[in-house]
Design a protein around this motif. Sequence first.
Motif: not given
Length: 158
Positions: A44-63
């Motif tokens: 996911f990404v989070a952007r403000d009302e003007t479209g500027i990136l404020g945050g991001a999160i990623r996940y990866w598959p493992v076992h």
Amino acid sequence: MRPELREDWWEVEALFDTSFAPGREALSSYRLRDGVPPVQELCFVARDETGILGGAIRYWPVHVMGHKALLLGPIAVHHTAQGEGLGAALMRESLFEAAVRGWSRVVLVGDYPYYKRFGFKHMAEIVMPPPTNPDRVLGLELEDNAWSGISGAVEKLA
């Protein structure tokens, strides 16, 4: 907040580069990510009302012991947006979505004081690739007893 799109990739990478020490990709957890695509529906990404990136999160598959798990990270909030709850919102939304999509366990390398509020616990029986401080290996159960009886090395999901 919305799912990360292909066109977000380089901007998100720039945020991660800005947020973490140089050479972040040399960390042992990146060996579990090399050549493996992220779990796109949980990034996911989070952007403000003007479209500027404020945050991001990623996940990866493992076992671990043949059981699928999610490797959380990186997660970052731009320094101008820190303290506004954006990181917590990214965590909660993505973990909710992971549970909805049938994932039962999550592992990460991080600071316990930060992640404990989301339910993460120390996972002494789970081993990340060296050199990783075992005190920083944390896990979360999205289903009851999802980590019960599971121990050993976190491995790349091919």
